[in-house]
Write an enzyme that holds these catalytic residues in place. Sequence first.
Site, mmCIF file in Angstrom:
data_model
loop_
_atom_site.group_PDB
_atom_site.id
_atom_site.type_symbol
_atom_site.label_atom_id
_atom_site.label_comp_id
_atom_site.label_asym_id
_atom_site.label_seq_id
_atom_site.Cartn_x
_atom_site.Cartn_y
_atom_site.Cartn_z
ATOM 1 C CB CYS A 188 -43.559 -22.446 119.937
ATOM 2 S SG CYS A 188 -42.302 -22.167 121.201
ATOM 3 C CG LEU A 206 -28.103 -20.993 107.557
ATOM 4 C CD1 LEU A 206 -29.348 -21.002 106.683
ATOM 5 C CD2 LEU A 206 -27.723 -22.404 107.965
ATOM 6 N NE ARG A 261 -40.578 -23.017 126.162
ATOM 7 C CZ ARG A 261 -39.759 -22.920 127.195
ATOM 8 N NH1 ARG A 261 -39.757 -23.864 128.116
ATOM 9 N NH2 ARG A 261 -38.970 -21.882 127.334
ATOM 10 C CG LEU A 262 -37.387 -25.139 119.309
ATOM 11 C CD1 LEU A 262 -36.950 -26.599 119.291
ATOM 12 C CD2 LEU A 262 -37.156 -24.518 117.929
ATOM 13 C CB SER A 288 -30.644 -17.242 107.495
ATOM 14 O OG SER A 288 -30.795 -17.060 106.115
ATOM 15 C CB VAL A 292 -35.075 -20.572 122.086
ATOM 16 C CG1 VAL A 292 -33.916 -19.642 121.754
ATOM 17 C CG2 VAL A 292 -35.362 -21.501 120.906
ATOM 18 C CG ASN A 348 -44.356 -19.629 116.420
ATOM 19 O OD1 ASN A 348 -43.200 -19.945 116.679
ATOM 20 N ND2 ASN A 348 -44.815 -19.548 115.179
#
Length: 617
Positions: free
Chosen positions: A2, A267, A54-55, A380, A57, A81
């Site tokens: 976020c 990744l 906001r993202l 990652s 999740v 965040n």
Amino acid sequence: MCGIAGYFNSNIQFETEMDKHRDVVGKMGEVIAHRGPDADGVVVKKHCALAHRRLAVIDPEGGRQPMVKKVQDKDFVIVYNGELYNTDEVRDNLKKRGWFFETSSDTEVVLTAYIEYGEACVEHFNGIFGFAIWNPWTEGLFLCRDRFGIKPLFYMEQGDTFLFASEIKGILAYPSVSPVIDKKGLCEIFGVGPARSPGCGVFQGIKEIPPGYAMHIEKEKRDLYCYWSLTASEHTDSYEQTVEKTRYLLFDAIERQLVSDVPICTLLSGGIDSSIVSSVASSFLRKQGKVLDTYSFDYKDNSKYFKASSFQPSEDRPYVDIMVDYIKSHHTYLECETPKLLNFLKNAVRAKDLPGMVDVDSSLFYFCREIKKNHTVCLSGECADEIFGGYPWFRDEEVYKKKAFPWSKNFDFRKEIIAPDILEMLPLEEYVQEQYDETMKRVSKLEEETALKKRQREISYLNTAWFMTTLLDRKDRMTMASGLEVRVPFADHRLVQYLYNVPWEFKYRNQVVKGLLRDAAKDVLPEEVLWRKKSPYPKTYDPAYEEMLKNTLRPILENKNAPLHQLIHHEAISRLMECRSDLGRPWFGQLMAQPQMYAYLFEINYWLEHYQIKIDL
């Protein structure tokens, strides 16, 4: 993840001009909307205004922010965040203390933990975060950043007003803030860049809460303090015990970080670090009947130009193929065309608000934009080299003797491209040496250790406090520019703290680079990958890229109105561009040499121009 922003002034009653403050803080949030494209919100309280992007999740419906929790008819408010990886444990302990929860989000857990434990709440958290909490009892703010600064948090004081935001652009969006860079900022750009000194925001007046720090703000009170740092202690485990504990801490960190209510991927470069993360993640998801999605990066026609060297001993693609077959992942091979590296340099600057690691940034920006089309969360292998001693300078005798940053030892290269009159005005070498010396004062050591052991600690600490932080900063900005959350299990604070006290001869077992890590992971990787020599983040080998950079930089050198013009030594740079680049003359680390210096100068010019920065000398 976020984005958060806000401001505080104990001398102003914000609620009497509610619409005005909602509008101002809303605009601070709008400029970081890329960090949270799923939802937005603002809250105005007595002495503060808070904004959130906001993202989603975890708990997409219940985790909306700013989040308010009423206690004794008082509203505690958080903008957060981050991601907690031990949410269940913290929540269970709070339930035992009588607390009830209305959502399954970690945001409510963080806020409730603060109400219960006060500022000591952070001691209970395993995760990545930058957050601000309005405390109605003290009528103040509490800001906190995670132990390694994986999530950013900048701030600025303008008179009695305290401003903060996840990114610098959020602060610059406040009406009375003007972008200015002074001598200190130029020393950062030309002396330590693309790294930044801990707590420095480069722009005049803008600072950053350092990793492992928190800040308590009330009327006439600004208390910035360190709540966590690496500490030295005697390592008593045998090598076998060390292998087992390293394996447990690393695998536990990977599995904890797979929690998500949205699609997740990893990744996969074919190197040992990302391969371990992908292998453990694949096994974990397979037990749930799921197939792991993986991604690798490369550049168009790189095989045509690739030549093996000690720096880059092999291409990634063959090892990616081996790993994909080994873990049976659903894999996507991403390729970037050379012109896009140049085109996305500007995007990378806007994402970071500063000049950065140039094509290392622009390529990641492009790749993450592609990943975001299908995924929101990604794991990652970043940070393994810093904590296990993977970089060449961990074994470089000169680094042990020279009291300087090991990734930018050739300071003459930096000085020769600066205009002589500017160089006379800047205390460049003194500034950089001061940053190094200040860092050395913070290194935790044991009195009884030998001089060699103490120096090994210093090099380890330098890599964690500086180089790792630089890469994490890059990772956050380039990924969040597309609303992609990337997690880094190797930066779990339990693992990093444990390895800080593991002797070098264990990490470099039998003189094998990252021998300890290889022994800890030997049953989750195929032999070819387990013993592969280190190969860094991929870069283009297309000779056309350097020519493109030169052709882009030349008009800037010739333009007396270009912002960069007054700062650089045109003749020296022109002479460099007439000759074949010395790729063994690094600007910063292993990935920035002479061609990247050209790109860095291009980014500085664009940065000064785009942000309309005033240079105050």
